[in-house]
Design a protein around this motif. Sequence first.
Motif, PDB file in Angstrom:
ATOM      1  N   TRP B  39       1.016  -1.337  -0.109  1.00 47.12           N
ATOM      2  CA  TRP B  39       0.083  -0.015  -0.125  1.00 47.12           C
ATOM      3  C   TRP B  39       0.939   1.177  -0.060  1.00 47.12           C
ATOM      4  O   TRP B  39       0.687   2.086  -0.946  1.00 47.12           O
ATOM      5  CB  TRP B  39      -1.048   0.178   1.072  1.00 47.12           C
ATOM      6  N   MET B  42       2.635   1.475  -3.429  1.00 46.84           N
ATOM      7  CA  MET B  42       1.737   1.977  -4.385  1.00 46.84           C
ATOM      8  C   MET B  42       1.342   3.577  -4.478  1.00 46.84           C
ATOM      9  O   MET B  42       1.403   4.257  -5.201  1.00 46.84           O
ATOM     10  CB  MET B  42       0.355   1.105  -4.130  1.00 46.84           C
ATOM     11  N   ASN B  43       0.966   3.821  -3.028  1.00 47.85           N
ATOM     12  CA  ASN B  43       0.731   5.360  -2.838  1.00 47.85           C
ATOM     13  C   ASN B  43       1.729   6.261  -3.138  1.00 47.85           C
ATOM     14  O   ASN B  43       1.550   7.415  -3.312  1.00 47.85           O
ATOM     15  CB  ASN B  43      -0.053   5.485  -1.614  1.00 47.85           C
ATOM     16  N   LYS B  46       1.229   8.437  -6.199  1.00 44.93           N
ATOM     17  CA  LYS B  46       0.323   9.158  -6.540  1.00 44.93           C
ATOM     18  C   LYS B  46       0.489  10.578  -6.122  1.00 44.93           C
ATOM     19  O   LYS B  46       1.400  10.551  -5.055  1.00 44.93           O
ATOM     20  CB  LYS B  46      -0.873   8.595  -5.701  1.00 44.93           C
ATOM     21  N   PHE B  58      -5.252   1.308  -7.472  1.00 47.20           N
ATOM     22  CA  PHE B  58      -3.900   1.638  -8.316  1.00 47.20           C
ATOM     23  C   PHE B  58      -3.768   3.181  -8.647  1.00 47.20           C
ATOM     24  O   PHE B  58      -4.664   3.824  -9.102  1.00 47.20           O
ATOM     25  CB  PHE B  58      -3.772   0.789  -9.433  1.00 47.20           C
ATOM     26  N   PRO B  62       0.395   7.370 -12.609  1.00 56.44           N
ATOM     27  CA  PRO B  62       1.830   7.120 -11.648  1.00 56.44           C
ATOM     28  C   PRO B  62       2.745   8.386 -12.080  1.00 56.44           C
ATOM     29  O   PRO B  62       3.035   8.759 -13.112  1.00 56.44           O
ATOM     30  CB  PRO B  62       2.307   6.014 -12.009  1.00 56.44           C
TER      31      PRO B  62
END
Lengths: 374, 286
Positions: B39, B42-43, B46, B58, B62
Amino acid sequence: MPNRNRLHGEEGRAYWSMVLPAFSIYLLVMAFPIVLSIVLSVSNYSGGKMFGGEPWGFAGLKSYARVFSDPLFWNALKNNFYIVLLSVFGQLPLGFIFAYIIYRRLVKWPGFWQGVLYVPNIISVIVVGLLWQTIFSPNGPIAEVMNDLARAGFQSRLEALFASVGGFNVDDGLVSKILDMAGPAALDWFSDPVPELKELILSYEGAPLSELIGDLCNLFVPRWSPEFLSKPNIAMLPVLFVILWMYTGMYLILFLANMQKIDSQVIEAARIDGASEGQVMRYVILPALSGTIVNSAILAISGSLSSFSLIFAMTGGGPSRVTEILSIYMYNNAFLGRPNLPLANAISLVMVVISFILIGLTKMAEKRYGGKEE
Amino acid sequence: MSDEIKTTALGRIGGAAAKAAAYAMMLLFTAMTLYPIFWLIMNSFKSTREFQVSQLAFPKEPTLSNYVEAWKMGDFGLLFPNSLIYTIGATVGIVFVSLLAGFAFAKIASRATKPIYNGFVIGILITAQSLMIPLFLEVNLLGIYNTRFAVLLVYIGTGLPIGVYLATEYIKAIPSALIESARIDGASFWRIFAKIIVPMSMPVAVTLSILNISNIWNEFALINILVSRTELKSLPLGIYKFSGSLSTDYGKQFAALTIGMVPMLLFYIVFRKQITRGVAAGAVKG
């Protein structure tokens, strides 16, 4: 090797030249600070130059009296104690069970599980602390998941309600049912709810129903803002959870390494004689690991004394100092607000004394269980 | 191996249930372990804005800009080399000094060995964190506050108890006959150390290195009181900067946390077996 009491010539020189680097660094980093903290804890030293600056002198056991009468000290000690309890009754049993599952090959790919469960141990505690601080924060994923669920529930109930009246058929009965679902939240928006909401809903005439439902959700579903880390009475729970998350894998490794030293023939023989998996665990594996269990418990206590950074990063000891452990309590007394160095040194010494008690316990445990696991 | 043992049907059903429970438990805890890490990574791709809108999906677009900015704001270009210097320097120091002392304790008989060696063993349970305040005062007294020297000294000192203990126990097991025959051939103890002890102690040297590398790379509590100048800080101190007022700039914070996490993850993936073995060895005698 001949046993001589005094070393001569080259032998003596070699001995000391090899021992002294380690010994002198050790004295400087471990022994001298202990002596310094003994001296300063009974002084009135207030910072500044230690020699040649402000004069300072003997102040008796005042600092110790202050430590032991400080509720914050007992709170910190209690938190250290919670961490130990968590380790002994949470991490140790879990680690043991994981190790047992892997050791007895109840699952495939033993290396994979072991490897994964140890991962949190090698991540910097600062990273772990800040990561979980965010996860538990009001803006974190826990809040998002819970709010999404609450919204989805409300939305599906609204959809069912509209379906039951056959779509956009607004009457007072429907409006009051919606208001029942919304509960007291409705009073935040309307002074006379039924006609006002009816008017609002009627203004959606012609628009897709989903738009109305979405806006009703925005209006009535309360946003939950979790206060895991800001409520003093529960803030320690997330901290304990993260400690469990982080270190259970270490006990798994310890138990597994020692299980692998058990003669597997003993276990196979017991199985052939009809012993169940549970009996094998109870009568073969547990007794063989008694020494490891004691060692792990001691490790847990010294681990709780040495932990600092995780809580420092995650809560900083807050809110209102409830999640302080001894090391943070000491740090805050030395560096926050008006530093009290004698007090901080007294705390330091209390921690060292606890360590020495631990060493005594280890020696006793070694006498009792010694040799069994090695 | 145990297949032929479970002959009864009952045993097979019990075994199947136990296996299912075992898998369930392993899967649950594996997910709990890996998901937060996944997590986070992935973040970190962002923007803070996208994160606030959706944390679980997701990244739609990106971006690497979090990394670029976090790297600059955290001064990681300075801190990375520092972390390397501290980790390698202290690890080499601990291993070398421990092996030296271990050789003397294990193979040169002396009355001094018992008290000094016991002093080291006692140190295993004294945590340096509890000495944070007196250590801080000591480095100020010695005038070495804000120096790399102080950091290395403290790191080596805190690593010595377990280092000396493991080295001594290991070298004890090297046959004394080897050393005696070298002595008869006229070799000095230093020569024996270099030619016999060091090559034969490689396994324990590896264990010690592995134990210390991850500890020192991640260390925060002590270096936090030893240096305050950015040029001397290590990565964990830099990451800590992203708490407090910066902590709501999630994109950058997550990038910083990932930067702090990835080197050790890679190290772990490469040396997993050695790390596991080292941890077990290092903790046997708590």
